[in-house]
Design a protein around this motif. Structure first.
Motif, PDB file in Angstrom:
ATOM      1  N   ARG A 103     -12.207  11.375  -3.301  1.00 27.95           N
ATOM      2  CA  ARG A 103     -12.445  12.842  -3.318  1.00 27.95           C
ATOM      3  C   ARG A 103     -12.148  13.459  -4.733  1.00 27.95           C
ATOM      4  O   ARG A 103     -12.970  14.083  -5.323  1.00 27.95           O
ATOM      5  CB  ARG A 103     -11.489  13.461  -2.331  1.00 27.95           C
TER       6      ARG A 103
ATOM      7  N   PRO B  58       0.105  10.308  -3.129  1.00 26.51           N
ATOM      8  CA  PRO B  58      -1.180   9.495  -3.245  1.00 26.51           C
ATOM      9  C   PRO B  58      -2.022   9.344  -1.886  1.00 26.51           C
ATOM     10  O   PRO B  58      -3.195   8.506  -1.987  1.00 26.51           O
ATOM     11  CB  PRO B  58      -0.613   8.001  -3.787  1.00 26.51           C
TER      12      PRO B  58
ATOM     13  N   ALA C 283      -0.102   0.039   6.441  1.00 29.14           N
ATOM     14  CA  ALA C 283      -0.779  -0.173   5.177  1.00 29.14           C
ATOM     15  C   ALA C 283      -2.199   0.145   5.103  1.00 29.14           C
ATOM     16  O   ALA C 283      -2.524   0.686   4.206  1.00 29.14           O
ATOM     17  CB  ALA C 283      -0.264  -1.706   4.619  1.00 29.14           C
TER      18      ALA C 283
ATOM     19  N   GLN D 236       0.505  -1.466  -0.056  1.00 29.57           N
ATOM     20  CA  GLN D 236      -0.194  -0.091   0.023  1.00 29.57           C
ATOM     21  C   GLN D 236       0.752   1.323  -0.094  1.00 29.57           C
ATOM     22  O   GLN D 236       0.447   2.375   0.741  1.00 29.57           O
ATOM     23  CB  GLN D 236      -1.081   0.111   1.241  1.00 29.57           C
TER      24      GLN D 236
ATOM     25  N   ARG E 223      -6.291   6.162   3.380  1.00 27.84           N
ATOM     26  CA  ARG E 223      -6.234   7.548   2.762  1.00 27.84           C
ATOM     27  C   ARG E 223      -6.289   7.591   1.188  1.00 27.84           C
ATOM     28  O   ARG E 223      -6.297   8.453   0.757  1.00 27.84           O
ATOM     29  CB  ARG E 223      -4.990   7.935   3.428  1.00 27.84           C
ATOM     30  N   PHE E 224      -5.571   6.360   0.689  1.00 23.44           N
ATOM     31  CA  PHE E 224      -5.535   6.541  -0.759  1.00 23.44           C
ATOM     32  C   PHE E 224      -6.880   6.282  -1.565  1.00 23.44           C
ATOM     33  O   PHE E 224      -7.345   7.178  -2.118  1.00 23.44           O
ATOM     34  CB  PHE E 224      -4.599   5.516  -1.190  1.00 23.44           C
ATOM     35  N   GLU E 225      -7.641   5.745  -0.603  1.00 24.42           N
ATOM     36  CA  GLU E 225      -9.021   5.664  -1.277  1.00 24.42           C
ATOM     37  C   GLU E 225      -9.879   6.661  -1.168  1.00 24.42           C
ATOM     38  O   GLU E 225     -10.722   7.041  -1.890  1.00 24.42           O
ATOM     39  CB  GLU E 225      -9.929   4.251  -0.700  1.00 24.42           C
TER      40      GLU E 225
ATOM     41  N   ARG F 287      -8.826   9.653  -1.221  1.00 27.46           N
ATOM     42  CA  ARG F 287      -8.351  10.589  -1.814  1.00 27.46           C
ATOM     43  C   ARG F 287      -8.902  10.595  -3.176  1.00 27.46           C
ATOM     44  O   ARG F 287      -9.204  11.235  -3.728  1.00 27.46           O
ATOM     45  CB  ARG F 287      -6.773  10.520  -1.991  1.00 27.46           C
TER      46      ARG F 287
ATOM     47  N   LEU G 281      -3.840   1.762   6.809  1.00 24.66           N
ATOM     48  CA  LEU G 281      -4.122   3.337   7.021  1.00 24.66           C
ATOM     49  C   LEU G 281      -3.835   4.136   5.639  1.00 24.66           C
ATOM     50  O   LEU G 281      -4.587   4.928   5.197  1.00 24.66           O
ATOM     51  CB  LEU G 281      -3.076   3.975   8.022  1.00 24.66           C
ATOM     52  N   ALA G 282      -2.619   3.643   5.056  1.00 24.72           N
ATOM     53  CA  ALA G 282      -2.201   4.156   3.716  1.00 24.72           C
ATOM     54  C   ALA G 282      -3.292   3.834   2.842  1.00 24.72           C
ATOM     55  O   ALA G 282      -3.684   4.890   1.893  1.00 24.72           O
ATOM     56  CB  ALA G 282      -0.955   3.688   3.284  1.00 24.72           C
ATOM     57  N   LYS G 283      -3.915   2.863   2.750  1.00 33.34           N
ATOM     58  CA  LYS G 283      -5.140   2.378   1.687  1.00 33.34           C
ATOM     59  C   LYS G 283      -6.137   3.222   2.116  1.00 33.34           C
ATOM     60  O   LYS G 283      -6.879   3.492   1.035  1.00 33.34           O
ATOM     61  CB  LYS G 283      -5.317   0.952   2.165  1.00 33.34           C
TER      62      LYS G 283
END
Ligand code: SF4
Ligand code: SF4
Ligand code: SF4
Ligand code: SF4
Lengths: 198, 900
Positions: free
Chosen positions: B467, A126, B454, A46, B460-462, B464, B456-458
């Motif tokens: 949005r 990202p 990971a 990720q 945030r990525f989703e 974003r 968390l990153a996912k």
């Protein structure tokens, strides 16, 4: 004759009932989405860096589900490849060097006095880990940064550095002993010899 | 025995355990020692489990003994106090006592030698106030568990309220060899200990209170018995047989209650609370005397020390100071261990300080702790299993740890391992088992943390992406609306513009008959359209709904007809292209205002129409025809808007009609921008086509292409904006009053150009990547050709070149604008200067960065050396001029300041 008919009738009735139950269950307990893609996605790091050639980890997960090679993710490295190989029951192959090499975990750090506040890095990040506003100094939220490198290139004044995350006392972990025939200085209970001497 | 002495509790037993030599006598020869003050105290901010404390003091602050110097940082954290009075000399990274041998943030205190206490406020009414307040007070006194890892005591006590407590156990077992600190503490502070236990019992209200102590401490046991009988206390004393590791929390619980703490649970889950004797004494001192936790009992022992003993030592005292105090012989010292020989770890340096959890310093000689034998293969003797007090299968765990099968290790309850070292101790193959477990545990923990990160990153990525999609959808909707408006405008504008432009254009070059005819037709059609539009306007003003729709239909028809005609006209070879027309328009400023009016009307009209069509589209979303129409309208609308902006800028410049040259500059720039815009638009179209194709064959690249389309559109939009801006910017620059704004717009234009540049570069990269990807996928050359990427690549490269060439241009423009601002805009000269200086600085930085980048590129692609070198030279020139300007500006600024 009647018994035969009766038997057939009962069987038909039963099959109808079970058919209805199965049909209902199919609708009622329908699994949404593509579980294999989710499982693959869960194994990817990720970092969302796009080094695999896809715009993020999930697209790569989808690509893997469609047959793409599992060794295109440098941030995940060999451990991710191994995990994917286990999941998909394929052979673990070494990382494909075309997509990059595995490197130590890093975070982006903005040299803040050089930042001109162009917001380009925000647009590139990202995971929304950069804070700032137009013509204002920008900064990276280190905890949220995945170290994907994507903000470095767009910066017009080259003021973003990728800094390796050093080991602190909190993140430090024990090394694996070297194995047979090696002497480990950190062996516990080293006073056993003293007992022998007793 | 139990019946005679009610204060003695029943003792059970636990599985496994070992009997290593005790080696406790050495450190009990001498009475409790009190080392002198060291020259500095090093106080790590993370002495406990959980978040590190936050420092309250600054370097240079004077503190008194017992003053708070750091406060808790969140729930699982603790306070820290000055162990003596003195000055804070540093807050920096220092080596700490940790198996890693790493440094951490520490407060360094230089004692003044006076030991002046701060005002102590004991909590005398602890029996009357609420227990929560008492717990909060304990937290503020910096009390943490002193036996094990330093778990903040108030948190542990709070957790104990989960279930009704059946047993409150005080851990005085001290089972590890060599260590006698608790033994000494019990002897020295028996009364305090019992009083502390009573306070704790008041707080937790357990059914049974038991002190668990090993039978190898007769003096301590006797002292305790005396005090307990004196006070007629109902605290029970349980003397357990000496066996390592009876002092392990879970083992002691099993010994004293017969209950086993289930795997993965805490003692509190089965109604038991454990506290170390040191913690009890600290709680007593805190509540009855108001003394925070600033010192502890520590054993100094080992063959390398001439006078091994227990000491009461202030936190932060460097180990080296204690070694000196105990007369160590450096020749004999082979390993310095923090903690005991079983669970301790080797220290790399004696500079590390004593912290709240340091119970022992073992300075061992070579004879005492010889180098362990090399590891050998496991012979499956099963001795480790017999020794394991946690009833685990150590050899199985070893197997999984070695092969990194962490999941299986976890299934075999790896996390129940207390790292006691009993298995390593008995292993005939000298396998450092605990090392393997520790490694596995930290690997698993790391993986867990990585997983959390990971996730968390996912997220945030989703988030974003969602949005961005929403934004894009909104933009798209707006764009559609705008396009509708523009189509109307555009058609009108088209009628309007050529109507006026053509006469002039037609006059100059010889046009052939066909185009003439067409033009006439168009003119007629347009005049009709105009009429219709006028009617429509009137209708709109009077809000005649039916009429409006009727008229609008007619208008659209008419527009279509005109559009068709115009297309034909465009096809005829000598037809005047749009750009020259625009130029001629500029050349003849008189009709501009008329045209402008019309164009504006057109824009408004098209907007209305577009809206209507969109409404229809909503009702019948699948109507392809409708969509096409909208698209056409949108294109027209854009064109019309372009014309309006052009015209309006022209109008401005002609009304201001001062400078002739800005216009010239402008038109040049304008042309370039227009070319860019045209390229961008073409790119958009191409990508759209590709998208359609991809969608038709359901190609997997459709998504990527769509994204590209979005980008391409953005690019086109931006270029259009840019197109509108310099036009308005340049004319504004000419008149004197508007100088500052001109600067702004210039800067904006420069920024936009930069953005374009970056985008173009990204485009190239993407195209290259895609081509590479196609190649990688083993596609044939022809397929790659067909994918249009190569073409795109070339286009993008061209654009980049154009943009880069252009980037050189803005500098002079800025310069011409600035002197004007300097000499004439004297409203706020200083502010302007400051902003200018800033801007120039940015320009300098940019140029430098670019040179850097170019140099890098030069290294990587020597084939292009020539062109890159040229670019570098150009950039360097720019840099020089920018720097010169910057210098001038700074100079004038200083001058100005001096003049004041
Ligand atoms: S290469 Fe980057 S984007 Fe691709 S799967 Fe790995 S971390 Fe995710
Ligand atoms: S891209 Fe660079 S200059 Fe622009 S905001 Fe980010 S850090 Fe600042
Ligand atoms: S170190 Fe762990 S596995 Fe070994 S005996 Fe102790 S509890 Fe058991
Ligand atoms: S004691 Fe050592 S050799 Fe014996 S089974 Fe355990 S790990 Fe293997």
């Amino acid at each position: 004759m009647l018994t035969v008919l009766l038997a057939i009738g009962i069987l038909v009735l039963l099959s109808l009932i079970f058919g209805a139950i199965l049909g209902y269950a199919n609708v009622r307990f329908h699994v949404e989405g593509d579980p294999i893609v989710d499982q693959i996605d869960a194994l990817l790091p990720q970092t969302q860096c796009g080094q695999c050639g896809h715009p993020g980890c999930r697209p790569y997960a989808e690509a893997i589900a469609n047959g793409e090679a599992i060794n295109h993710c440098p941030p995940g490295g060999q451990s991710t490849i191994q995990a994917l190989a286990d999941l998909l029951d394929v052979e673990a192959v070494p990382l494909d060097g075309d997509h990059g090499t595995e490197s130590a975990k890093r975070v982006a750090v903005i040299r803040e006095d050089e930042c001109i506040g162009c917001t380009k890095c925000i647009q590139a990040c990202p995971v929304d880990a950069i804070l700032g506003a137009a013509k204002q100094m920008h900064t990276v939220i280190a905890d949220e940064c995945t170290g994907c490198d994507l903000c470095v290139e767009p910066c017009p004044v080259d003021c973003i550095d990728m800094v390796e995350i050093g080991v602190t006392a909190k993140t430090w972990s024990w090394d694996k002993p070297q194995g047979i025939a090696a002497t480990s200085l950190d062996i516990i209970a080293t006073d056993r010899q003293a007992e022998v001497a007793h | 025995m139990r019946t005679e002495k009610p204060q003695t509790a029943k003792v059970f037993s636990f599985h496994g355990g070992i009997h290593p030599p005790e080696n406790k006598a050495q450190s009990l020869q001498l009475p409790l020692g009190k080392p002198s003050l060291p020259s500095e105290l090093i106080l790590p901010l993370g002495q406990h489990i959980g978040q590190s404390s936050r420092p309250l003091v600054k370097v240079g602050d004077k503190v008194l003994k017992g003053e708070t110097i750091a406060i808790n940082n969140g729930f699982l954290s603790s306070f820290l106090h000055a162990p003596t009075s003195g000055t804070i000399t540093a807050i920096e990274e220092r080596l700490i006592a940790h198996p890693s041998g790493l440094s951490d943030l520490c407060i360094v205190l230089t004692p003044d030698g006076n030991e002046t206490w701060t005002d102590l406020e004991p909590l005398n009414n602890w029996q009357d106030i609420s227990k929560t307040d008492v717990l909060a007070y304990l937290s503020e006194m910096g009390i943490v568990g002193m036996g094990g890892a330093g778990f903040p005591t108030q948190v542990k006590l709070q957790g104990a309220h989960k279930n009704p407590l059946t047993h409150f156990i005080i851990n005085a077992a001290e089972c590890e060899p060599y260590i006698t600190a608790d033994d000494m503490l019990i002897r020295e502070k028996t009364l305090e200990l019992v009083a502390g236990i009573e306070i704790l019992q008041h707080l937790v209200e357990a059914e049974n209170v038991i002190i668990g102590i090993e039978d190898n401490k007769p003096t301590a046991i006797a002292a305790l018995k005396t005090v307990l009988t004196q006070r007629n206390s109902d605290i029970q004393l349980a003397v357990v047989p000496t066996k390592y590791p009876s002092g392990g929390e879970k083992q002691l619980i099993q010994l004293l209650t017969g209950k086993e703490v289930p795997s993965g649970q805490y003692p509190a889950d089965i109604g038991v609370l454990c506290q170390n004797v040191g913690t009890c004494v600290a709680i007593h001192d805190a509540i009855t005397q108001g003394k925070p936790l600033i010192s502890r009992f520590t054993t100094l022992t080992g063959d390398a020390l001439k006078s091994p003993q227990n000491v009461e030592v202030l936190f932060g005292t460097p180990v080296a100071h204690l070694l000196e105090y105990a007369d160590y012989e450096s020749k004999k010292l082979s390993r310095l261990i923090m903690g005991g020989p079983m669970m301790g770890y080797t220290l790399d340096s004696a500079a590390v300080p004593i912290v709240k959890t340091s119970n022992c310093i073992l300075a061992a000689s070579k004879k005492e702790l010889p180098a362990p034998a090399p590891e050998q293969a496991c012979i499956r003797c099963g001795m480790c299993e017999q020794a394991c007090p946690a009833s685990l299968l150590p050899q199985q765990l070893l197997w999984f740890s070695k092969s990194q099968e962490f999941e299986k290790a976890e299934h075999h309850n790896l996390f129940d391992c207390i790292e006691c070292g009993a298995c390593s101790y008995v292993c005939p193959s000298s396998i450092p088992l605990v090392q393997y477990y520790r490694h596995s545990k930290s690997s698993i923990r790391e993986a867990r943390e990585a997983n959390v990160k990971a996730d968390l990153a996912k997220q945030r990525f989703e988030a974003r992406k969602a949005r961005q999609d929403a934004e894009a959808a909104e933009k798209e909707a707006k764009r559609l609306a705008r396009q509708k408006a523009t189509t109307n405008k555009a058609t009108d504008a088209k009628k309007a513009a050529p109507a006026k432009a053509t006469p002039t254009a037609a006059a100059a070059p010889a046009t052939n008959d066909e185009s003439k005819k067409l033009k006439v037709d168009i003119a007629i059609g347009k005049s009709k359209l105009k009429k219709l539009q006028k009617q429509l306007l009137e209708a709109q003003e009077n809000e005649h709904v039916e009429e409006i729709s009727n008229l609008q239909l007619q208008v659209t028809d008419q527009e279509k007809a005109i559009a068709a005609l115009e297309e034909q006209l465009a096809k005829t070879p000598s037809a005047a292209p749009a750009a020259p027309a625009a130029n001629t328009e500029k050349a003849t400023p008189a009709p501009v205002s008329d045209e402008l009016k019309k164009a504006k009307v057109d824009v408004a009209l098209i907007g209305v129409k577009l809206k209507k069509l969109q409404k229809q589209l909503v009702e019948t979303p699948d109507d392809q025809e409708l969509k096409d129409k909208i698209a056409a309208f949108e294109a027209d609308l854009k064109a019309a808007q372009d014309i309006v902006s052009k015209l309006s800028s022209n109008a401005q410049s002609s009304t201001n009609a001062t400078a002739a040259e800005p216009k010239a500059v402008m038109s040049d720039e304008l042309k370039k921008l227009k070319i860019d815009a045209a390229i961008a638009k073409a790119a958009v179209k191409k990508v759209e086509k590709a998208l359609k194709k991809a969608e038709e064959i359901k190609a997997p690249e459709a998504d990527a292409i769509r994204q590209q389309l979005k980008e391409a559109q953005q690019r086109a939009d931006e270029l259009e904006k840019a197109l509108a801006n310099p036009e308005t910017a340049a004319p504004k620059a000419a008149p004197e009053k508007a100088a500052p704004t001109a600067e702004n717009t210039d800067a904006e234009a420069a920024k936009k150009r930069k953005i374009d540049l970056a985008i173009a570069k990204a485009g190239i990269k993407k195209a290259e990547k895609n081509i590479q990807l196609l190649k990688d996928q083993g596609k044939e050359e022809s397929e790659i050709e067909a994918s249009e990427w190569p073409k795109k690549l070339i286009e993008a490269q061209q654009k980049l070149a154009a943009l880069e060439a252009e980037e050189g241009a803005p500098a002079p423009v800025e310069k011409t604008a600035e002197p004007v601002a300097n000499s004439e805009a004297k409203a706020e000269p200083e502010m302007d200067l400051a902003t200018q200086i800033k801007k120039e600085k940015v320009a300098v930085a940019l140029a430098k960065a670019q040179i850097n980048k170019l140099n890098k590129r030069l290294e990587s692609t020597p084939e292009e050396a020539e062109s890159i070198k040229q670019e570098i030279a150009a950039t360097e020139q720019r840099l020089q001029s920018a720097e010169a300007l910057l210098e001038k500006l700074i100079h004038s600024q200083t001058n100005m300041q001096e003049n004041r």
